[in-house]
Motif scaffolding. Structure first.
Motif, PDB file in Angstrom:
ATOM      1  N   PHE A 212      -4.654  -0.026  -8.341  1.00 38.17           N
ATOM      2  CA  PHE A 212      -4.783  -0.669  -7.036  1.00 38.17           C
ATOM      3  C   PHE A 212      -5.020  -2.166  -7.168  1.00 38.17           C
ATOM      4  O   PHE A 212      -5.590  -2.798  -6.287  1.00 38.17           O
ATOM      5  CB  PHE A 212      -5.917  -0.015  -6.230  1.00 38.17           C
TER       6      PHE A 212
ATOM      7  N   LEU B 104      -6.789   3.234  -0.297  1.00 38.15           N
ATOM      8  CA  LEU B 104      -6.116   3.963  -1.371  1.00 38.15           C
ATOM      9  C   LEU B 104      -7.128   4.682  -2.256  1.00 38.15           C
ATOM     10  O   LEU B 104      -6.909   5.815  -2.676  1.00 38.15           O
ATOM     11  CB  LEU B 104      -5.260   3.010  -2.203  1.00 38.15           C
TER      12      LEU B 104
ATOM     13  N   ARG C 204       1.159   4.271  -2.745  1.00 37.69           N
ATOM     14  CA  ARG C 204       1.020   5.690  -2.399  1.00 37.69           C
ATOM     15  C   ARG C 204       2.170   6.489  -2.997  1.00 37.69           C
ATOM     16  O   ARG C 204       1.969   7.568  -3.552  1.00 37.69           O
ATOM     17  CB  ARG C 204       1.034   5.866  -0.883  1.00 37.69           C
TER      18      ARG C 204
ATOM     19  N   GLY D  10       0.818  -1.207   0.000  1.00 35.24           N
ATOM     20  CA  GLY D  10       0.000   0.000   0.000  1.00 35.24           C
ATOM     21  C   GLY D  10       0.851   1.256   0.000  1.00 35.24           C
ATOM     22  O   GLY D  10       0.554   2.226  -0.704  1.00 35.24           O
TER      23      GLY D  10
END
Lengths: 213, 395
Positions: free
Chosen positions: B188, B199, B168, B164
């Protein structure tokens, strides 16, 4: 033996320096040639198997024979050893460079392209740094091998510790024959180990922490 | 030095009322045929992506959605037809220069493993030869924007980040040079569902702030419904099956293909259309990091609550304890050892329900801009909402 070394240490040091100098310069030259060839090979996939074959066959050519063949072409002295050592040194580096460069994921390269990197920037900032640890591994193998190949340079009156080995072999049974052969042989081994340690350090310092294993 | 032509008054562009920083993208009769294939991958596509909106490209695999996306930054060149960004033909510039003005984010973030987080984000500004100081400041801003503490993450390598976090950083990298257009290719797809939902929420709040034009390829219809201002549903050969708002696609599918694709649970999918901020949020008594545990518990008990919510100095939720747990703590700590269930206010009610199931508190915390605490959504509030919507729209 101790007397022999004490007596000749200046000459031994000078020949050691020559030996290392020959190897280092030839390997540097070989690295540049190998990376250039590897770039070509990774651009043109058809060349890949040819490159692998050449690096495999090339290594089977006896170095003594190659040196002998070079003499009629370029004479004796420093030049034939430089050519021969560079030739052998190129092969392992080429093999590793091809593996390393083609191992960089196409997705990553496309992403680099999509971000606006030109092909040269992509090579310099993505492909080469990522392949670097593998190339360095090839370079180390190459250097070890070249230390041995360089010893044979003495056959064509080249520089380095090889002269001691040949002198020792030529005078078998003579007073200092064993000393010559042993100093020559161990000298090469010790130098090879030292050089490898230096390369290991260089490899660590020039490899990004992010891809170190 | 702007080359403003007649009919385009310059001041309007800089007018403070329009926060839209995105640019319009127009496809005009675009065809893409790959060499050696008889049927085109993209067959005569005409399309307008409005400035400042998120448009989701979706369709079965091989429908040409990724090809269409990659034609925008010229990773693929159209066989015929034109594409313009902000009225300018994308072929009027050198491809490499064009790409530096378009953000590109792909699955997994695709960070360069040999570069630190900072070096990754600084790449495009560096290519554009920004000043070093500006780049450093920009990296800091972007890390804040995507919710990563700059001092902690700037010098890390991608392998030291979770999936994750990598994603980002990937988004931050795409936004680095402040491009008007951001292209995302299944951004994603490589993370677990809970992280994906976070997200998505973050992308929506970032978009609220920045108003870029975002084109995003996905294979997940729920993601398309949640993120998209518009959804472009493509069938094979990149034929437009329907191009409309999520509401319209769910309630008025153009044909059987769309209906099949959207799926039979589409009335339940309406839950993905309602956002958490449409629900009534409860405003509990809150505690701060460093407060005495027993005092905080007492205050919460006095207010009739069963738990204590702890916020940090920037009002971000950092802990959620039962009264008993809180009483046993001398000071409320900065970091909780367990995950707390948090959703963004732009999260869908579907997401909130998901998070509630994982929570031990029968509810979920709602945060707003830059993770600031807004309130609590309870299961009762959700069921109440479902009941009221189904009553108001009998089906």
């Amino acid at each position: 033996m101790v007397d022999f070394i004490a007596d000749k240490w200046q000459d031994i040091l000078f020949r050691s320096y020559q030996h290392v100098s020959l190897v280092v310069q030839s390997v540097l030259l070989a690295t540049i040639i190998a990376i250039a060839l590897a770039v070509l090979v990774t651009q043109i996939p058809r060349l890949r198997s040819a490159a692998n074959m050449i690096s495999a066959i090339g290594l089977t050519i006896p170095s003594l024979a190659l040196l002998g063949l070079l003499v009629p072409l370029v004479g004796i002295g420093t030049l034939p050893p430089v050519i021969a050592v560079t030739f052998y040194a190129t092969l392992p580096i080429l093999r590793n460079a091809v593996v390393g460069l083609s191992g960089v994921s196409p997705t990553l390269l496309e992403s680099a392209k999509g971000m606006g990197m030109g092909s040269l920037t992509r090579f310099r900032r993505v492909q080469l740094p990522m392949a670097w640890p593998v190339i360095m591994a090839g370079l180390r193998v190459s250097t070890q091998m070249s230390m041995g190949v360089a010893a044979i340079a003495a056959y064509v009156l080249g520089p380095g510790l090889g002269t001691y080995i040949f002198t020792g072999l030529a005078q078998i049974g003579g007073a200092n024959a064993l000393n010559y052969a042993l100093v020559g042989t161990f000298g090469v081994v010790i130098l090879a180990l030292l050089l490898d340690a230096v390369l290991l350090l260089v490899s660590r310092l020039t490899t990004s922490k992010g891809i170190r294993v | 030095m702007s080359t403003t032509t007649s009919g385009q008054p310059a001041p309007e562009k800089d007018s403070p009322t329009s926060a839209v920083s995105g640019a319009e993208i127009v496809f005009d009769n675009v065809v893409k045929t790959y060499p050696g294939q008889s049927t085109p991958a993209v067959d005569n596509l005409s399309l307008t992506v409005p400035a400042g909106k998120i448009v989701m490209f979706i369709g079965p695999s091989g429908c040409g959605k990724t090809t269409t996306l990659k034609m925008i930054n010229r990773l693929h060149e159209p066989t015929s037809g034109t594409i313009t960004i902000d009225g300018e033909d994308i072929r009027s510039k050198n491809a490499t220069e064009l790409r530096r003005t378009i953000g590109y984010v792909i699955q997994g973030g695709s960070l360069f493993p040999h570069m630190t987080v900072e070096e990754n984000i600084a790449l495009v500004p560096g290519l554009l030869k920004w000043d070093k100081k500006d780049i450093a400041a920009r990296v800091e801003d972007l890390l804040e924007l995507v919710g990563l503490d700059p001092s902690r993450y700037r010098n890390r390598y991608p392998k030291e980040l979770s999936g994750g976090q990598q994603q980002r950083v990937g988004v931050a990298r795409g936004l680095a040079a402040d491009p008007p257009v951001l292209l995302m290719d299944e951004p994603f797809g490589a993370v677990d569902p809970i992280t994906r939902q976070r997200l998505q929420d973050e992308l929506m709040s970032i978009q609220e702030e920045l108003q870029k034009t975002i084109v995003c390829v996905t294979h997940d219809i729920d993601e398309a419904i949640k993120l998209g201002d518009r959804i472009l549903l493509l069938s094979e050969g990149a034929h437009v099956a329907q191009y409309d708002t999520p509401q319209e696609i769910l309630s008025n599918p153009a044909d059987e293909f769309v209906e099949d694709f959207v799926g039979s649970g589409s009335s339940l999918k309406q839950l993905s259309l309602s956002r958490v901020d449409e629900l009534e949020l409860q405003q509990p008594v809150i505690a701060s990091v460093g407060d005495e545990g027993s005092a905080a518990a007492a205050a919460a008990r006095a207010a009739g609550q069963k738990d204590v919510i702890v916020l940090d100095a920037r009002r971000r939720p950092v802990g959620w304890y039962s009264l008993g747990e809180a009483t046993r703590m001398s000071r409320l700590p900065q970091e909780s050892h367990e995950d707390i269930s948090v959703v963004d206010r732009r999260a869908t009610i579907n997401d909130a329900l998901d998070s509630m199931l994982a929570s031990s508190h029968g509810g979920v915390l709602v945060t707003g801009r830059r993770d600031e605490f807004l309130g609590v959504v309870t299961f009762t509030a959700v069921t109440e909402h479902i009941r009221s919507t189904s009553e108001s729209s009998p089906s």
